[in-house]
Design a protein around this motif. Structure first.
Motif, mmCIF file in Angstrom:
data_model
loop_
_atom_site.group_PDB
_atom_site.id
_atom_site.type_symbol
_atom_site.label_atom_id
_atom_site.label_comp_id
_atom_site.label_asym_id
_atom_site.label_seq_id
_atom_site.Cartn_x
_atom_site.Cartn_y
_atom_site.Cartn_z
ATOM 1 N N ASP A 162 -8.717 5.367 0.933
ATOM 2 C CA ASP A 162 -7.899 4.937 1.832
ATOM 3 C C ASP A 162 -7.364 3.760 2.443
ATOM 4 O O ASP A 162 -6.700 3.656 3.279
ATOM 5 C CB ASP A 162 -8.064 6.155 2.977
ATOM 6 N N GLU A 163 -8.040 2.689 1.677
ATOM 7 C CA GLU A 163 -7.615 1.407 2.406
ATOM 8 C C GLU A 163 -6.891 0.450 1.184
ATOM 9 O O GLU A 163 -6.917 0.869 0.176
ATOM 10 C CB GLU A 163 -9.103 0.730 2.866
ATOM 11 N N ASN A 164 -6.084 -0.293 1.933
ATOM 12 C CA ASN A 164 -5.206 -1.304 1.028
ATOM 13 C C ASN A 164 -6.304 -2.558 0.805
ATOM 14 O O ASN A 164 -7.455 -2.627 0.787
ATOM 15 C CB ASN A 164 -3.913 -1.746 1.784
ATOM 16 N N ASN B 122 -14.576 3.084 8.389
ATOM 17 C CA ASN B 122 -14.622 2.405 7.320
ATOM 18 C C ASN B 122 -14.918 0.952 7.405
ATOM 19 O O ASN B 122 -16.120 0.478 6.610
ATOM 20 C CB ASN B 122 -13.234 2.249 6.566
ATOM 21 N N ASP C 34 -4.905 -0.515 -2.716
ATOM 22 C CA ASP C 34 -4.558 -2.114 -2.517
ATOM 23 C C ASP C 34 -3.624 -2.300 -3.936
ATOM 24 O O ASP C 34 -4.282 -2.382 -5.146
ATOM 25 C CB ASP C 34 -5.973 -2.864 -2.899
ATOM 26 N N ASP D 103 0.774 -1.060 -0.006
ATOM 27 C CA ASP D 103 0.111 -0.004 -0.107
ATOM 28 C C ASP D 103 0.684 1.281 -0.057
ATOM 29 O O ASP D 103 0.343 2.255 0.309
ATOM 30 C CB ASP D 103 -0.827 -0.162 0.952
ATOM 31 N N GLY E 106 -10.131 -1.321 -1.982
ATOM 32 C CA GLY E 106 -9.492 -0.425 -1.630
ATOM 33 C C GLY E 106 -8.639 0.109 -2.835
ATOM 34 O O GLY E 106 -8.002 -0.509 -3.335
ATOM 35 N N PHE F 233 -12.894 2.385 -1.091
ATOM 36 C CA PHE F 233 -12.384 3.139 -0.103
ATOM 37 C C PHE F 233 -10.969 3.481 -0.606
ATOM 38 O O PHE F 233 -9.872 2.987 -0.893
ATOM 39 C CB PHE F 233 -12.039 1.970 0.988
ATOM 40 N N TRP G 176 -7.007 -4.630 2.871
ATOM 41 C CA TRP G 176 -7.821 -4.739 4.117
ATOM 42 C C TRP G 176 -8.519 -3.502 4.502
ATOM 43 O O TRP G 176 -8.399 -2.587 3.813
ATOM 44 C CB TRP G 176 -6.968 -5.267 5.258
ATOM 45 N N VAL G 177 -9.420 -3.443 5.528
ATOM 46 C CA VAL G 177 -10.225 -2.517 5.759
ATOM 47 C C VAL G 177 -9.692 -2.142 7.225
ATOM 48 O O VAL G 177 -9.988 -3.016 8.217
ATOM 49 C CB VAL G 177 -11.823 -2.298 5.717
ATOM 50 N N LEU G 178 -8.932 -1.104 7.550
ATOM 51 C CA LEU G 178 -8.320 -0.849 8.926
ATOM 52 C C LEU G 178 -8.851 0.283 9.718
ATOM 53 O O LEU G 178 -8.775 0.284 10.918
ATOM 54 C CB LEU G 178 -6.880 -0.757 8.631
ATOM 55 N N LYS G 179 -9.587 1.099 9.195
ATOM 56 C CA LYS G 179 -10.326 2.237 9.817
ATOM 57 C C LYS G 179 -11.401 1.909 10.376
ATOM 58 O O LYS G 179 -12.224 1.438 9.850
ATOM 59 C CB LYS G 179 -10.187 3.843 8.945
#
Length: 721
Positions: free
Chosen positions: A694-696, A704, A665, A188, A662, A692, A698-701
């Motif tokens: 701002d996500e890679n 989100n 990604d 990412d 994402g 998303f 995965w979804v981390l925030k």
């Protein structure tokens, strides 16, 4: 469906100490009351997440890390706890607004060292006497003290412009990047810095910035994107550092998984590669083809460890160093074995050959005669032991996954992390038995008990069925909360990613089986072809055959469930999955014969020709597809793979689909999800795209994550309820 929500006050997770309450930025353990006994996204994000742990030198105390998250603040916070080794007298040690991580015991257990805001600190075991040990201009990502504590390894990022050129001095605001080779971005991020290990002295005045032990080398240590301090180790006499590195750059890095173990002598400053001989010359590699049958993976060259070798650990007696070792270059999902290297003779021994599955973590026994390791078998990750002769014995049993293991420092017991589909990570003390599966297991943390006590979880079942080629396949059944055996329920086929990741007793904060159960769904989760834990033959059958037997296995599982499980409603089926699971959904969308009423694909590959050159880790596409799509001499496997790419069957799509992706990604680029969504809409098929920026992968925030869950279940409810 009951769309239970948590009280509004739960969105701002409560503080847990007087000091914390004085600082509005602190995020600590929640003490919330749920409005319903069914899990919601907010409840999932209110759970504490146990991280690293370490026992004190005398084995009497344990320090461990917990992460807490606030949906309202949209961020997380890491804190450090201490407790007795039996789980009593649990106390939070850190209550500042900044995260504090990577806690280890130093000074014979009198002090605790930890990371805070990119610097190493120390404190007393009661949390008092905080003192900053480093004032590093670069900032520190990780650290490891030598056994005699005269030195410490500092992991720091150094600028790297071997592939992305530096900006012109007169254009400091330009956002353009001039790129000269592959591996210009990874996971990412754009690769404009790499981690290096620095050796620093520990003095009474603190710790200096140290010396780069790989100075001038354009290689990573630890290896990105996930490597940390576990990829380095100190010898027992504090004179040698073992470290992991893939000493390649650009396209050579992108096509190769060849990572080695190196020994650095801190006195002579000499480095030796213990995986390969000093005169080793890598055989020539065709960069557009699988390495399966190339010279680099010949029987003769396999003696030189051309695969993925990581995470060295010295034996307590100083005679050996062991590490996780994959045999073949280019195969990121090769079977992980334990390699033991005799430091005196240079002999390498593989001690888990009789265990036909992966080793995922390990530790040495106090007497250096035994290694304890984690292994996956039949959908469960348990603790095993092996001696230096390779005699393997299973210690623990049950439907659960162990995630880490280490000696408790009393030389008799193990400290382990464990989780399951019905419980997030907790810490356990494991006392090995003398006979198979007789270990004594005691839970010592209960981080989320206050939430579990308010929830009703679905029960887990296991079932075996025959595949279309006559083999036995196991699948998990997750029943809805408040299950009524007289009712029929909407049912989801869960498609696993990887493609070689096990459908084990995992706990996920996104693909969580219990939140699916809470929303009234039966889940069918098959261990289809290509997954570890059922032997190497089963695991390897997927490479070069993404749309063959593994897809038949999916359909065998859901068809068996529809035929033999009376509570499964065959008229209300959905298929969901991420990564390879997302690819599976895109493929099934054109080949399901109207079994399913809706689909959800997260970060899935849609166009395999595009995917071949889009992904940053070219070794993956080479191994899994066999060939570049432009090769005129491509194998039959490659021809079949590209011919069966999901995008070529959009004309057969007839079912509503939700695509999620994402934009950061770089493993499976967002154009794959956008292409699938656009194709569905142009075909006139009901579709949604959750994107998303701002996500890679995965979804981390937190926010989100909540939006992901709400969108996921709103889509399913729309078509299946």
């Amino acid at each position: 469906m009951n769309k239970a929500t948590i009280l509004a006050t739960a969105l701002s997770i409560c503080c847990s100490s007087v000091n914390a309450q004085e600082n509005a930025s602190f995020i600590g353990k929640s003490n919330i009351t749920l409005q319903s006994d069914l899990m919601t996204p907010e409840a999932l994000w209110a759970m504490g997440r146990i991280g690293t742990a370490q026992a004190s030198p005398d084995g009497k105390h344990i320090i461990y890390q917990v992460g807490y998250y606030s949906v309202k603040q949209n961020k997380g916070h890491q804190v450090i706890y201490i407790m007795d080794s039996d789980g009593k007298n649990n106390k939070m040690l850190t209550t500042s607004a900044k995260s504090e991580t990577d806690a280890v015991w130093i000074k014979d257990g009198q002090k605790i060292a930890f990371l805070c805001d990119g610097q190493i600190w120390e404190m007393n075991s009661d949390g008092s006497g905080r003192k900053q040990l480093t004032n590093d201009k670069t900032g520190i990502d990780g650290f490891k003290f030598s056994p005699d504590e005269k030195y410490v390894i500092l992991i720091k990022q150094i600028p790297y412009h071997g592939i992305i050129k530096e900006k012109p001095e007169d254009l400091p605001l330009t956002t353009g990047r001039v790129i000269t080779d592959m591996n210009y971005r990874h996971w990412d991020e754009y690769v404009e810095s790499i981690p290096h290990p620095y050796l620093a002295e520990v003095t009474s005045n603190g710790i200096g910035e140290g010396t780069d032990i790989m100075k001038g080398e354009p290689y990573e240590c630890p290896v990105k994107p996930f490597g940390g301090a576990e990829q380095l180790a100190w010898s027992t006499d504090s004179k040698t550092i073992a470290y992991t590195s893939r000493k390649k750059t650009g396209i050579n890095y992108a096509i190769s998984t060849d990572t080695d173990i190196y020994l650095y002598n801190i006195e002579s400053k000499q480095t030796v590669n213990i995986c390969k001989p000093a005169n080793y010359k890598e055989p020539e590699i065709n960069m557009t083809k699988s390495m399966k049958n190339q010279a680099v993976n010949s029987e003769e060259n396999l003696k030189n460890n051309p695969g993925y070798d990581v995470n060295p650990k010295f034996s307590p007696n100083g005679q050996y160093v062991a590490w996780l070792s994959m045999a073949r270059n280019g195969y990121e999902s090769d079977r992980n074995r334990l390699c033991v290297y005799n430091l005196k003779t240079g002999e390498k021994t593989y001690t888990t050959e009789s265990f036909d599955s992966n080793v995922d973590d390990f530790c040495w026994s106090a007497d250096s005669k035994t290694l304890y390791f984690l292994g996956i078998w039949h959908g469960c990750e348990n603790i095993y032991q092996t001696n230096l002769k390779g005699n393997v014995m299973q210690l623990t049993d049950g439907w659960n996954d162990y995630g880490s293991v280490q000696m408790l420092n009393d030389g008799k017991k193990l400290l382990a992390e464990r989780h399951s589909m019905s419980q997030a990570s907790e810490l356990y003390i494991v006392t090995p038995g003398k006979k198979e599966k007789t270990a004594k297991v005691e839970q010592i943390t209960f981080e989320n008990k206050h939430l579990y006590d308010q929830m009703t979880f679905g029960k887990i079942q296991q079932r075996w069925t025959k595949t279309t080629d006559g083999k036995d396949m196991m699948y998990w059944i997750i029943l809805p909360a408040h299950f009524d055996e007289t009712k029929k329920y909407p049912t989801l086929l869960f498609c696993e990613g990887g493609p070689q990741s096990p459908v084990s007793q995992f706990w996920s904060y996104r693909w969580n089986m219990q939140i699916m159960a809470a929303n009234g769904y039966v889940v069918i989760a098959p261990n289809r072809r290509g997954l570890p834990g059922f032997g190497s033959e089963w695991n390897e059958e997927i490479s070069g055959d993404w749309t063959g037997q593994c897809m038949n296995d999916y359909l065998s599982a859901i068809d068996d469930a529809c035929k033999n499980l009376p509570f499964v409603d065959k008229d209300r089926l959905g298929a969901v999955g991420a990564s390879f699971g997302g690819f599976s959904v895109y493929y099934l969308a054109g080949h399901h014969n109207k079994r399913f009423k809706c689909f959800i694909a997260h970060d899935g590959a849609f166009n395999l020709e595009s995917m071949y050159t889009d992904t940053e880790e070219a070794w993956f596409s080479n191994w899994e597809y066999d060939d570049a799509f432009w090769n005129k001499d491509m194998t039959e496997n490659a021809k079949r793979t590209y011919a069966n790419s999901p995008h070529k069957f959009v004309d057969k799509w007839d079912t509503p689909i939700l695509c999620i992706h994402g934009e950061k990604d770089y493993r499976i680029n967002a154009n794959q999800g956008m292409g699938a969504f656009n194709a569905a809409r142009m075909r006139g098929i009901p579709a949604e795209l959750l994107l998303f920026p701002d996500e890679n992968h995965w979804v981390l925030k937190p926010q989100n994550g909540v939006l992901w869950q709400r969108t996921f279940f709103n889509w399913l409810d729309r078509w299946l309820k």
